[in-house]
Every structure is written in structure tokens, then in C-alpha cells.
Design a protein around this motif. Structure first.
Motif: not given
Length: 105
Positions: A77-96
Motif C-alpha cells: 500500500g505504501n509502495l502504491a502511494t508513491v509510485l505515481p509521484l515518482l513518475q515525475q522524479a526523473w527525466a531521460l535524454t536520448w543524447k548520445s
């Protein structure tokens, strides 16, 4: 010395290969608080078993499905609470990444 272990360990996978452009420490901090790793009020207790481990740093290359970090939670339950929030915690780039190899002088 007491070792604290969270009962739920959940790898948070990269959705694709790339280079980590940013990790938002504020979002990760709020998620830590929701997991119980911090205090919202002075009288709150801290759960030393929960939080995050093996956090990748900006600039690191990751493969698809490679964990960006491990979420250590007290319950599903605690895990399910934070997963949506963590979707916005990072960004990936395609730069080589270009490695320049210079011959010895």
C-alpha cells in the motif's frame, strides 16, 4: 548495531535506454516522507527501514528496464502511494555519449 530491512523492495525501472538528465530530489524527498522515512511533525516517528537505495545519478547511462533506484517500503500500500509521484522524479535524454580517445603523447 541494528540493521533495518524493509519488507517490500521494488526496483523502479527505466522505461527506455538513455542518459539520466535529471533526478528531482524534492520529489524523492516527498516520496520518502510518504514512505515514513521522515517526519511531517516533530512527534512523528521515523521508519529507518524505508526510503530509497541504489539511486542512479544524472549523467549515468541506463538500459531499458534497468532500475533507476530501489524503493524500500513497509507495505504494498505504501509502495502504491508513491509510485505515481515518482513518475515525475526523473527525466531521460536520448543524447548520445561520445567518448574521445586521445593517443598518448
Amino acid at each position: 548495531m541494528t540493521i533495518h530491512n524493509a519488507p517490500v523492495l521494488h526496483p523502479f525501472p527505466a522505461p527506455r535506454a538513455g542518459i539520466i538528465e535529471r533526478m528531482d530530489a524534492g520529489v524523492i524527498g516527498r516520496a520518502s516522507l510518504l514512505l515514513g522515512a521522515g517526519r511531517a511533525r516533530a512527534e512523528d516517528t521515523i521508519d529507518f527501514a524505508v526510503g530509497f537505495s541504489q539511486i542512479k545519478a544524472p549523467g549515468e547511462k541506463v538500459e531499458a528496464d534497468e532500475p533507476l533506484f530501489i524503493i524500500c517500503a513497509r507495505s504494498e500500500g505504501n509502495l502504491a502511494t508513491v509510485l505515481p509521484l515518482l513518475q515525475q522524479a526523473w527525466a531521460l535524454t536520448w543524447k548520445s555519449v561520445i567518448t574521445i580517445i586521445r593517443p598518448p603523447v
